[in-house]
Design a protein around this motif. Sequence first.
Motif, PDB file in Angstrom:
ATOM      1  N   HIS A 111       0.806  -1.222   0.000  1.00 27.21           N
ATOM      2  CA  HIS A 111       0.000   0.000   0.000  1.00 27.21           C
ATOM      3  C   HIS A 111       0.836   1.268   0.000  1.00 27.21           C
ATOM      4  N   ALA A 112       2.156   1.132  -0.082  1.00 33.40           N
ATOM      5  CA  ALA A 112       3.027   2.289   0.081  1.00 33.40           C
ATOM      6  C   ALA A 112       2.743   3.381  -0.955  1.00 33.40           C
ATOM      7  N   VAL A 113       2.614   2.976  -2.197  1.00 31.74           N
ATOM      8  CA  VAL A 113       2.397   3.970  -3.247  1.00 31.74           C
ATOM      9  C   VAL A 113       1.026   4.628  -3.074  1.00 31.74           C
ATOM     10  N   GLU A 114       0.025   3.810  -2.788  1.00 31.76           N
ATOM     11  CA  GLU A 114      -1.334   4.325  -2.596  1.00 31.76           C
ATOM     12  C   GLU A 114      -1.376   5.331  -1.444  1.00 31.76           C
ATOM     13  N   PHE A 115      -0.684   4.978  -0.349  1.00 28.11           N
ATOM     14  CA  PHE A 115      -0.682   5.852   0.812  1.00 28.11           C
ATOM     15  C   PHE A 115       0.068   7.155   0.516  1.00 28.11           C
ATOM     16  N   ALA A 116       1.168   7.058  -0.204  1.00 27.60           N
ATOM     17  CA  ALA A 116       1.926   8.263  -0.571  1.00 27.60           C
ATOM     18  C   ALA A 116       1.056   9.197  -1.408  1.00 27.60           C
ATOM     19  N   LYS A 117       0.318   8.595  -2.318  1.00 27.98           N
ATOM     20  CA  LYS A 117      -0.571   9.373  -3.178  1.00 27.98           C
ATOM     21  C   LYS A 117      -1.638  10.095  -2.350  1.00 27.98           C
ATOM     22  N   THR A 118      -2.195   9.361  -1.401  1.00 26.45           N
ATOM     23  CA  THR A 118      -3.245   9.927  -0.549  1.00 26.45           C
ATOM     24  C   THR A 118      -2.712  11.062   0.317  1.00 26.45           C
ATOM     25  N   ILE A 119      -1.583  10.835   0.945  1.00 29.06           N
ATOM     26  CA  ILE A 119      -0.971  11.884   1.772  1.00 29.06           C
ATOM     27  C   ILE A 119      -0.704  13.126   0.920  1.00 29.06           C
ATOM     28  N   HIS A 120      -0.113  12.889  -0.233  1.00 28.41           N
ATOM     29  CA  HIS A 120       0.245  13.983  -1.127  1.00 28.41           C
ATOM     30  C   HIS A 120      -0.992  14.796  -1.491  1.00 28.41           C
ATOM     31  N   LYS A 121      -2.055  14.099  -1.891  1.00 26.33           N
ATOM     32  CA  LYS A 121      -3.282  14.771  -2.301  1.00 26.33           C
ATOM     33  C   LYS A 121      -3.903  15.534  -1.128  1.00 26.33           C
ATOM     34  N   THR A 122      -3.944  14.885   0.036  1.00 25.83           N
ATOM     35  CA  THR A 122      -4.529  15.507   1.223  1.00 25.83           C
ATOM     36  C   THR A 122      -3.808  16.804   1.567  1.00 25.83           C
ATOM     37  N   LEU A 123      -2.487  16.755   1.538  1.00 25.29           N
ATOM     38  CA  LEU A 123      -1.712  17.944   1.889  1.00 25.29           C
ATOM     39  C   LEU A 123      -1.929  19.052   0.867  1.00 25.29           C
ATOM     40  N   VAL A 124      -1.907  18.694  -0.401  1.00 24.23           N
ATOM     41  CA  VAL A 124      -2.112  19.700  -1.447  1.00 24.23           C
ATOM     42  C   VAL A 124      -3.502  20.315  -1.310  1.00 24.23           C
ATOM     43  N   ASP A 125      -4.493  19.461  -1.086  1.00 20.34           N
ATOM     44  CA  ASP A 125      -5.868  19.942  -0.932  1.00 20.34           C
ATOM     45  C   ASP A 125      -6.020  20.883   0.256  1.00 20.34           C
ATOM     46  N   GLU A 126      -5.208  20.632   1.279  1.00 22.53           N
ATOM     47  CA  GLU A 126      -5.275  21.471   2.479  1.00 22.53           C
ATOM     48  C   GLU A 126      -4.416  22.728   2.341  1.00 22.53           C
ATOM     49  N   GLY A 127      -3.831  22.899   1.179  1.00 20.86           N
ATOM     50  CA  GLY A 127      -3.030  24.098   0.961  1.00 20.86           C
ATOM     51  C   GLY A 127      -1.627  24.051   1.526  1.00 20.86           C
ATOM     52  N   VAL A 128      -1.142  22.863   1.738  1.00 18.78           N
ATOM     53  CA  VAL A 128       0.225  22.730   2.244  1.00 18.78           C
ATOM     54  C   VAL A 128       1.192  22.581   1.067  1.00 18.78           C
ATOM     55  N   ALA A 129       2.253  23.362   1.088  1.00 14.15           N
ATOM     56  CA  ALA A 129       3.266  23.238   0.033  1.00 14.15           C
ATOM     57  C   ALA A 129       4.177  22.053   0.348  1.00 14.15           C
ATOM     58  N   ILE A 130       4.388  21.231  -0.649  1.00 14.93           N
ATOM     59  CA  ILE A 130       5.283  20.075  -0.467  1.00 14.93           C
ATOM     60  C   ILE A 130       6.607  20.391  -1.128  1.00 14.93           C
ATOM     61  N   LYS A 131       7.623  20.557  -0.337  1.00 15.89           N
ATOM     62  CA  LYS A 131       8.921  20.899  -0.928  1.00 15.89           C
ATOM     63  C   LYS A 131      10.088  20.491  -0.043  1.00 15.89           C
ATOM     64  N   ALA A 132      11.184  20.173  -0.713  1.00 14.73           N
ATOM     65  CA  ALA A 132      12.400  19.768   0.002  1.00 14.73           C
ATOM     66  C   ALA A 132      12.975  20.955   0.765  1.00 14.73           C
ATOM     67  N   PRO A 133      13.614  20.688   1.895  1.00 17.69           N
ATOM     68  CA  PRO A 133      14.289  21.779   2.605  1.00 17.69           C
ATOM     69  C   PRO A 133      15.426  22.326   1.734  1.00 17.69           C
ATOM     70  N   SER A 134      15.679  23.608   1.861  1.00 15.05           N
ATOM     71  CA  SER A 134      16.700  24.237   1.005  1.00 15.05           C
ATOM     72  C   SER A 134      18.067  24.243   1.657  1.00 15.05           C
ATOM     73  N   ARG A 135      19.067  23.964   0.850  1.00 15.90           N
ATOM     74  CA  ARG A 135      20.463  24.117   1.283  1.00 15.90           C
ATOM     75  C   ARG A 135      20.780  25.590   1.459  1.00 15.90           C
ATOM     76  N   PHE A 136      21.797  25.836   2.213  1.00 15.83           N
ATOM     77  CA  PHE A 136      22.279  27.230   2.328  1.00 15.83           C
ATOM     78  C   PHE A 136      22.605  27.757   0.946  1.00 15.83           C
TER      79      PHE A 136
END
Lengths: 254, 254, 254, 254
Positions: B229-254
Amino acid sequence: MPSIDLSCDMGEAFGNYTMPNDEALLDYISSASIACGFHAGDPAVMQNTVAAAIKKGVAIGAHPGLPDLQGFGRREMQISPKEAYQMVLYQIGALYAFVKAAGGRLNHVKAHGALYNMAGRDPALARAIVDAVHDFDPGLILFALAGSEMVVAAKKTGLAYASEVFADRTYQDDGSLTPRTRPDALITDEEQSLKQVLMMVNQQQVISSSKKTITLKADTLCLHGDGSHAVEFAKTIHKTLVDEGVAIKAPSRF
Amino acid sequence: MPSIDLSCDMGEAFGNYTMPNDEALLDYISSASIACGFHAGDPAVMQNTVAAAIKKGVAIGAHPGLPDLQGFGRREMQISPKEAYQMVLYQIGALYAFVKAAGGRLNHVKAHGALYNMAGRDPALARAIVDAVHDFDPGLILFALAGSEMVVAAKKTGLAYASEVFADRTYQDDGSLTPRTRPDALITDEEQSLKQVLMMVNQQQVISSSKKTITLKADTLCLHGDGSHAVEFAKTIHKTLVDEGVAIKAPSRF
Amino acid sequence: MPSIDLSCDMGEAFGNYTMPNDEALLDYISSASIACGFHAGDPAVMQNTVAAAIKKGVAIGAHPGLPDLQGFGRREMQISPKEAYQMVLYQIGALYAFVKAAGGRLNHVKAHGALYNMAGRDPALARAIVDAVHDFDPGLILFALAGSEMVVAAKKTGLAYASEVFADRTYQDDGSLTPRTRPDALITDEEQSLKQVLMMVNQQQVISSSKKTITLKADTLCLHGDGSHAVEFAKTIHKTLVDEGVAIKAPSRF
Amino acid sequence: MPSIDLSCDMGEAFGNYTMPNDEALLDYISSASIACGFHAGDPAVMQNTVAAAIKKGVAIGAHPGLPDLQGFGRREMQISPKEAYQMVLYQIGALYAFVKAAGGRLNHVKAHGALYNMAGRDPALARAIVDAVHDFDPGLILFALAGSEMVVAAKKTGLAYASEVFADRTYQDDGSLTPRTRPDALITDEEQSLKQVLMMVNQQQVISSSKKTITLKADTLCLHGDGSHAVEFAKTIHKTLVDEGVAIKAPSRF
C-alpha cells in the motif's frame, strides 16, 4: 631536468589486517593510489591512509578495484562496461569524501589488479572507466598502463593521463608487459631493475625481452608496496633517481 | 502557507533483488534518501535511483547505514563514534559521486535504521555523524528524528537540519517515538494517520499515546516505501496535503 | 596425572592477508578453533588450516563468529537467538566439510569474540548456540567460558563442554573475567601468567583481582595466537606444563 | 514407466529480500537446489527453505555459486580449480548443516549460474567440483548439464550424476544449449516448451535449432523459479507429465 612520478598502491589493509609498509613508503613516493573498499581497504584504513599521505605531501589517487576482497581484486570478472563505470564511480566518490573532509585534493585515479588489466586490453571497459573519472571530475588524471587501451580511451575523451611503467616487469616488443605466466616476466635483479628505470626516465625507452630497444612513455613508475624488501627498494630507487638529477613529482592536475 | 517535505527511503534494492515501488513513489515525494551500499543498494541501483530522482525533480539525500546487508542495517552494532564517522563519510562520498556525475546536487543526509536509532539517543554517535556530514559539505542538511540527540548535535555544530516526523508511528509524552515493541507503536488506521500528519504540519503538534498534546517540529515527513500500500498511501498523503493548501517541498540548502 | 587442553584460535587469515603464527603454534597446542568465514577465514584458509591441524595431530573445532569481517567479529550486534542458531549452524557445517573431506573429525565448537561474550551472559543466546551444536552433532564438545551462561546452557541440554580459562586475563571474585576496560584486566607479566595457569590446572583455583582464592573449572586454556610473542609464549606454557607433569590433550568426544 | 526429476533453484532470497514463489513451487517439484549464501541465500533463508522442502517431501540439494551476491553468481570469475573445490566444499557443508539439524538428507549438488556454465566447458573446473562433492560424500548425486564436461568428470570419478535438461532453452546440433546471446536461445511458447519436455522424457531426444533430432539424456528437468508465471508453468508441466504417465521423482542416492 627529467622528472617522474613514483607511486605505490596503498591502504590495502582491511579491518584487523594490517599493511605495515605503508607509512614508511610514503617517504619515498610522490603519489599514493589508495584502495577504496572493494578489493581492499575499509573506511578506517582510507581515513588513516589519506591523512598520512596529506601529512607527507604525497599526491592522492583513488584505486578502485573489483568487488572481490577474498581475491584481492586479482581475479578477472565478466563485468559489463556499465558495471565498470558504476563500481569505479562509487569508489572514487568514497575516497574523495575522505580527501575532502581532510582538506586534501584528489589528484588521480588508477584501476587495480584485474580491473586494470582487463581495461588495458578492452576498449569498452577502458572507455567506461575513463568516463567514470571524467564524469566525476574532468580535472583528474588517469594512471594508465603505457601503450594500453586505457591510454587510447583517455586521449579520445580528452582526459589527462599518466603513462605508467614498472620497475620490476619486463616488456615485449610491442611495449606490453610480459605476461606473468612467462618465466621472464619479472626482473628480480635490483641492478637490472634500476637500469631499466633510468633508461625509461631519461630516454623514454626500454629493452624488450628479445633485446629490442622500444619506445615507452614513462610518466609514473609503480613500486610494489608489499614484500619485505619493498621499503628498501623504494628507498634505493628514490635515491638513485635523485642522485641522477631526476625530479620526483606527482603529475599535475589541470 | 504551511509547507513540509515528503521523503522516502529509496534505492534499497540490491543486485538481483528489486524494490518495485521506487519509481512510482517519486511522483509524490519531494526528497529521496538513497541507500549507499552498506545496508542496501549497490552502484547500479544508486545510479538508476539518482537518475530517476533527478528526472522527477526530487531532492536527493545520502542514506548511509550499518555494514549489514543481511540485517538490512536494522541490527544495532556496537560501533565507536570514529567508526560511525568513517562509515557515514564513505557512504556520503559514494552517493555524491553518482549525483555529481549525473549533474545533480546532494541536498541532505539521513542515517538509516539502527544507525539512525542509535545516533538519536547517543550524543557521541550523533556528533560523529554530524561531523561527517559537516566535514564533507557544511551546506548539507541533516535529516534528524524530531527531538533527538541528532538535533542537539546539529545545532551545536551549526549544521542545518530538518526535523523528521512519521505518519504511521505514535509518540510518547516526551516527544519520542513509541518503541516498536509496544502494541500501540504503529498507526494502522489511514484516517488517523492523515489526521496526525495534518496536525503536525499545521500546528507542529501531535497527540501522544496518553492523549497529551505535545509540540513537535515537523520539517520532513517520512513515508515508508515498502509494502503493497506504500504507493497508494503516498498518493493519498500527497493529495490531502495539497488539498489542504500545504506546500510540499524539500528543505533548502544554504 | 592432571591434564589440560591447550587451544588457540586459528585460521583467522583472509584472502591476501596472512596470519603467520598459525603453523608454528600447532606444535604447542592440542586443540585448534578454526574460523569459518564470517569474522575471519575463507575457504582456502579453512582447507589449509584443517590440513595442517590434522598433520600435527591437533584436535579441530569450528570457531563461528558474527558476520563482521571488518570488525573481526569483535563488535557486538543485536541478533536474535534464532539468528545466532542459524549463523552458528551454517559455520559449523562449512568447517565440517573441510574436516570431513580431509578425513578428519570435528571435535569441538567455540564461539568467537563478541558472539562468545554475548552468549556468555545471555541465556537465550547461549541456549541457541548450544542447540545449534547439539542439533548438528550431539557428540561435539562446546568450549564455554568458565562459569558463564554457556556452561549453564550446555548442562541443561546435556551437551559436553570444556570450561575455558585464560592465561593472561585476571578474574573477579565471582569467577568472571575482569572487563577489558579495567586497568587490571590483563596479566602482562609472564611469570605471573604461568603461575596462574599452574594453579588453575593443578588446583582448579585462581586468585582474583581482589586477592580472594576462588574455584574455577579449567578444562581448556586459551592462548592468543596473534602478536609477536605468541609462539614464544605458547612454547613456554607448553614446556612448563610438561615439566610439571601435566598432560596436554584435547577433550574427548563421546 | 518413464520418469523424470523436476527441480527448481530455491532459497535465493537474502536478508530483507524475498523470493515469493518458493513455497508454492514446492508442490510441483521433486528436487530443490538450495542456495548456500554465496550468490544468494543466507542462514535464515537456508533454514526455512530446508524446512519447507522436508515438509513437502522434496529432495534437497546444495546449490553452490560464485562469491558474488551483487551479480547473483552470474558473472564469470577467473577462479582456479582449487578455489572452485574450496568454495563448493564450503557451501555444501553449510547447507548440509541445516539439512542434518532438521533431520533430513542431502541428496544432490548443483553448481549455480556462471560456476555451472564455466564447469560445463572446463574439464579442470568440472573435476574440481566433482572432487568436492565426492570428498564430502561419495553417495551424493551431481546435477550436471547434459553432455557437458561435468558429466565427463562425474563418470571418470565414479560419482553418480543426473543429466540436466531445460524446458525453455533451445539446443544446438552438438547437444549444447544455444547461447543466450542468440535470438533463438529461449523458447517462449509454452506449447512448444511442453512438447520439448515430453520428447526429452519419452524419447531422450530433442529437436535442435537447425531442426535435427539429437539424443539427450534427460534425468532432471530444471524449471525457473522467478518471474510471475513460474508457479503457473511448474503446475502445467507437472500436470502434463502426470497426465502422460510420467513418474516425477528425485534421483536416488546410492
